[in-house]
Design an enzyme around this catalytic site. Structure first.
Site: not given
Length: 392
Positions: A192, A216, A272
């Site tokens: 990814d 990603d 995150r």
């Protein structure tokens, strides 16, 4: 696959040649005006990991000693401690039939290896780098970048250490054949564009790396991986920085335990840092520089212990909360703060009840310092400029 013999014999000579200067400026990393929220003259203080090895001038002749310095849930990661040294001399890459001297040839070997670099190099991989068990990638003494192509996958293996390299501008890979051992080559669906993807793996330690600008995530710990420590890294210029836990329906991640310590989440990080699903995260003595949306988030009832961190909120009034719950019904989730420092209006919303301590074994445990010391403890986050014959 060809023999490793000549590379092992070459290792001692190569170690003596390392003396390369290192600068993060080459990766677009800059400091902005956060001085109002930082100590005027912070004194450099080695954290517990760095004090274990950095004061020794003979580090290049005893590289294996690094494996004894991990803390937290990834403490048991031995990497290639019990194998010979392998020297990367060639930055080229062949995902199907790697040649001796390349990084890929070293990381796929079945036996333990401690992998070092003969010179500074930029490695642009042609497909994701599948790392086998019992490997250390040790960038000390050189400026090593994995960039501008697919990057690192740690899948269904154990005991991997990645230290002192830069991983940036990672791209998705195309489906194709990729070798992951001397005897096995398999068809991969395509990665990814993560910097480091840790998938169904145990005893992993990522230390003193620089990660930025990947397609990603910068670092993902997913699919029931556990026993992971992420320490002394710089994360910069990225949206979804670090994911712990695959999805809200993948309940096997309840066994996940991750230590995140002494990192610097530098400017340009949006969210995150980490985002956690299920499992347990001990977030200790990290520095957060003005996130865009939030710093620590999660869903699916994870347990998060934020201890001794240094949070500098962004100027935006609606983004000053450190925490973000992605789902409702979170009042019983165990999210706690202890001895954190909050600057520029930053604040942490706790929840849940009962103990939130990490429950480390004696070997895993370490002393978490008060958050006020974090600017000093994280001053040398990222790859270090280590010179042969000198303390690093």
């Amino acid at each position: 696959m060809a023999s490793l013999t000549y590379l092992v014999l070459f290792s001692t000579i190569s170690a003596l040649l390392f003396n390369i200067s290192y600068s993060l400026s080459g990766y677009g990393y800059t400091d902005s005006a956060l001085s109002a929220y930082l100590p005027t003259q912070p004194k450099k203080t080695f954290n517990v990991i760095d004090s274990c090895w950095r004061t020794k001038s003979n580090w290049a002749l005893n590289r294996y000693a690094l494996a004894d310095c991990a803390i937290g849930f990834g403490k048991a990661a031995v990497g290639g401690k019990y194998g010979p040294i392998y020297v990367v001399t060639n930055p080229s890459d062949d995902p199907q039939n790697p040649v001796p001297g390349t990084l890929r040839y070293g990381v796929i070997q079945s036996k333990p290896l401690w992998i070092i670099f003969a010179k500074s190099m930029v490695i642009t991989l042609k497909n994701e780098l599948m790392i086998n068990s019992y490997k250390t990638i040790d960038g000390r003494g050189a400026k090593v970048e994995i960039a501008y192509g697919p990057c690192i996958t740690i899948q269904r293996v154990s005991n991997v250490i990645i230290h002192g390299i830069s991983i940036h501008d990672c791209k998705p890979s195309k489906p194709g054949l990729v070798r992951d051992s001397p005897t096995h080559i398999g068809y991969r669906q395509g990665s990814d564009g993560d910097g480091i993807s840790i998938f169904t793996s145990t005893n992993i330690w990522v230390d003193h790396c620089f990660l930025a600008r990947c397609t990603d995530g910068l670092l993902d710990v997913i699919h029931a991986s556990t026993g992971v420590t992420v320490s002394n890294n710089i994360f910069s210029q990225h949206d979804k920085v670090m994911l712990l836990g695959h999805s809200d329906s993948f309940t096997d991640d309840k066994n996940m335990k991750v230590t995140i310590a002494f990192n610097r989440f530098a400017e340009g990080c949006i969210e995150r840092m980490p985002r956690v699903r299920f499992g347990y995260a001990h977030v200790a003595n990290n520095r957060y520089d003005a996130w865009e949306m939030y710093a620590i988030g999660g869903s699916a009832n994870p347990t998060i212990f934020s201890e001794g961190n240094y949070f500098i909120a962004p100027e935006k009034a609606f983004s000053k909360q450190v925490t973000k719950r992605e789902k409702s019904g979170w009042s019983s989730w165990k999210w706690r703060t202890s001895r954190d420092v909050f600057k520029n209006g930053a604040y942490f919303v706790p929840s849940g009840y009962g103990t939130c301590q990490p429950g480390y074994t004696k070997a895993q445990s370490f002393s978490v310092q008060d958050g006020s010391l974090v600017p000093s403890l994280t001053m040398d986050a990222g790859p270090l400029n280590c010179a042969i014959g000198k303390a690093c």
